[in-house]
Design a protein around this motif. Sequence first.
Motif, PDB file in Angstrom:
ATOM      1  N   GLN A   1      44.560  33.334  50.898  1.00 21.51           N
ATOM      2  CA  GLN A   1      45.442  34.373  50.380  1.00 21.51           C
ATOM      3  C   GLN A   1      44.717  35.716  50.288  1.00 21.51           C
ATOM      4  O   GLN A   1      45.275  36.764  50.645  1.00 21.51           O
ATOM      5  CB  GLN A   1      45.972  33.979  49.000  1.00 21.51           C
ATOM      6  N   ALA A   2      43.468  35.687  49.819  1.00 24.10           N
ATOM      7  CA  ALA A   2      42.695  36.932  49.702  1.00 24.10           C
ATOM      8  C   ALA A   2      42.512  37.589  51.058  1.00 24.10           C
ATOM      9  O   ALA A   2      42.590  38.824  51.193  1.00 24.10           O
ATOM     10  CB  ALA A   2      41.338  36.643  49.060  1.00 24.10           C
TER      11      ALA A   2
ATOM     12  N   GLU B   1      44.472  37.592  53.522  1.00 20.91           N
ATOM     13  CA  GLU B   1      45.706  38.246  53.962  1.00 20.91           C
ATOM     14  C   GLU B   1      45.772  39.691  53.484  1.00 20.91           C
ATOM     15  O   GLU B   1      46.494  40.499  54.059  1.00 20.91           O
ATOM     16  CB  GLU B   1      46.917  37.471  53.437  1.00 20.91           C
ATOM     17  N   HIS B   2      45.007  40.005  52.450  1.00 20.65           N
ATOM     18  CA  HIS B   2      45.025  41.357  51.870  1.00 20.65           C
ATOM     19  C   HIS B   2      43.740  42.126  52.157  1.00 20.65           C
ATOM     20  O   HIS B   2      43.550  43.216  51.618  1.00 20.65           O
ATOM     21  CB  HIS B   2      45.240  41.249  50.357  1.00 20.65           C
ATOM     22  N   LEU B   3      42.856  41.554  52.970  1.00 19.25           N
ATOM     23  CA  LEU B   3      41.594  42.207  53.306  1.00 19.25           C
ATOM     24  C   LEU B   3      41.517  42.464  54.802  1.00 19.25           C
ATOM     25  O   LEU B   3      41.746  41.552  55.596  1.00 19.25           O
ATOM     26  CB  LEU B   3      40.407  41.304  52.923  1.00 19.25           C
ATOM     27  N   ASP B   4      41.181  43.668  55.182  1.00 19.56           N
ATOM     28  CA  ASP B   4      40.939  43.967  56.590  1.00 19.56           C
ATOM     29  C   ASP B   4      39.434  43.972  56.822  1.00 19.56           C
ATOM     30  O   ASP B   4      38.741  44.942  56.511  1.00 19.56           O
ATOM     31  CB  ASP B   4      41.544  45.317  56.975  1.00 19.56           C
TER      32      ASP B   4
ATOM     33  N   ASP C   1      38.972  36.855  43.547  1.00 16.78           N
ATOM     34  CA  ASP C   1      39.324  38.269  43.395  1.00 16.78           C
ATOM     35  C   ASP C   1      38.079  39.136  43.311  1.00 16.78           C
ATOM     36  O   ASP C   1      38.031  40.247  43.842  1.00 16.78           O
ATOM     37  CB  ASP C   1      40.185  38.473  42.151  1.00 16.78           C
TER      38      ASP C   1
ATOM     39  N   THR D   1      35.591  44.908  49.487  1.00 18.60           N
ATOM     40  CA  THR D   1      36.292  46.187  49.562  1.00 18.60           C
ATOM     41  C   THR D   1      35.332  47.336  49.272  1.00 18.60           C
ATOM     42  O   THR D   1      35.340  48.366  49.967  1.00 18.60           O
ATOM     43  CB  THR D   1      37.466  46.220  48.567  1.00 18.60           C
TER      44      THR D   1
ATOM     45  N   GLU E   1      40.689  50.369  42.398  1.00 20.97           N
ATOM     46  CA  GLU E   1      42.041  50.214  42.932  1.00 20.97           C
ATOM     47  C   GLU E   1      42.403  51.342  43.885  1.00 20.97           C
ATOM     48  O   GLU E   1      43.239  51.168  44.783  1.00 20.97           O
ATOM     49  CB  GLU E   1      43.041  50.110  41.781  1.00 20.97           C
TER      50      GLU E   1
ATOM     51  N   TRP F   1      42.253  47.826  46.523  1.00 20.60           N
ATOM     52  CA  TRP F   1      42.131  46.461  46.019  1.00 20.60           C
ATOM     53  C   TRP F   1      43.017  46.245  44.814  1.00 20.60           C
ATOM     54  O   TRP F   1      43.256  47.159  44.019  1.00 20.60           O
ATOM     55  CB  TRP F   1      40.682  46.182  45.617  1.00 20.60           C
ATOM     56  N   LYS F   2      43.488  45.031  44.658  1.00 21.28           N
ATOM     57  CA  LYS F   2      44.147  44.616  43.423  1.00 21.28           C
ATOM     58  C   LYS F   2      43.926  43.115  43.238  1.00 21.28           C
ATOM     59  O   LYS F   2      43.808  42.376  44.217  1.00 21.28           O
ATOM     60  CB  LYS F   2      45.645  44.932  43.453  1.00 21.28           C
TER      61      LYS F   2
ATOM     62  N   LEU G   1      44.766  39.222  42.644  1.00 24.01           N
ATOM     63  CA  LEU G   1      45.898  38.424  43.095  1.00 24.01           C
ATOM     64  C   LEU G   1      46.161  37.209  42.213  1.00 24.01           C
ATOM     65  O   LEU G   1      47.233  36.613  42.308  1.00 24.01           O
ATOM     66  CB  LEU G   1      45.652  37.944  44.539  1.00 24.01           C
TER      67      LEU G   1
END
Length: 339
Positions: free
Chosen positions: A13-14, A16-19, A245, A252, A314, A318-319, A321
């Motif tokens: 899941q993490a 999916e939010h990290l490039d 997280d 990030t 932020e 980043w946030k 999850l």
Amino acid sequence: MAEVTPYREDLLQALEHLDLSVLSGCRLLVTGATGLIGGCLTDLLMVQGHCEVYALGRNEERARRRFSDYWDDERFHFVKGDVTEPLAGEQHYDYIIHAASNASPNFFQQQPVEVIMANVSGVRNLMEYGLRHNMKRLLYVSTGEIYGEGTGGVFTETDSGYVDCATPRACYPSSKRAAETLCVAYAAEYGADVVIGRPCHTYGPYFTESDNRVYAQFVRNLLAGEDIVMKSAGTQFRSWLYVVDCAAALLTILLKGACGQAYNVADEASNITIRQLAELLAAAEHRQVVMDLTATPVATAPITRAVFSTEKLEALGWKPLTAIAAGLAHTLETQRRLH
């Protein structure tokens, strides 16, 4: 094939939010790789699948157990070593993440000198090696304890509170402060590209057998089928953060943080007392929290309230999850499957 645990699902899941595409083909050295945060950073990078990971640690047997899923992967490399000694070899690392530090309170009492050296000598040795071998950037994993006792307010990155330096326990916050200063000194004098993350109290599975932080002790009690026995009122108020997280936040910072800058790493929605932490864990296992205030209290940090602003972090995108109740449940379930 790695077992699908709640922790592994959280890693996916993490991602999916990290490039992390910029890391494709890069070599990353992670020190303290068998520790809580270093291990999770290694997991994220290995699951991501596009870079080579060099996991540095002192204990190969522990590393084999911790990274059994990757041990034979051609992208994974275990580096046996101690950051208090200069790094051997001539391997080029594009990025170095210095996460080697004894954060467990028992080490503050038993090995305060080693705690100091892992932070201060560790930064020096890694910086010197990195500068000789053309590293792109070093990330130093510091701690929210550098803020000292504070005044009860919310810590921002420019705050600095009182630390009684003439105590063995000061080995941790004082050496973290010195290591941060050493990082920015290398940036100013030698042009090193360095960023700093300051995690709050971090929890998750895969903590070491010697870890006696309060959440780890609670988890051990519950998995042994015991109630949680508290030897204090548990009124200390803390920011807590799930390790996945935390690792995502640190990556990030590594990729987006400004050189020479420090960033708080916390979840403002997970600010609770130690008593509330115990109750959440106990509820997940249908156990009780038992108060035993007649027992000799366990020595704790002198900080009674430690909460952090994450506005600066932020702003990098980043946030968190994972809510704390879910993170604690995932920690319990994953840790249960390890035994």
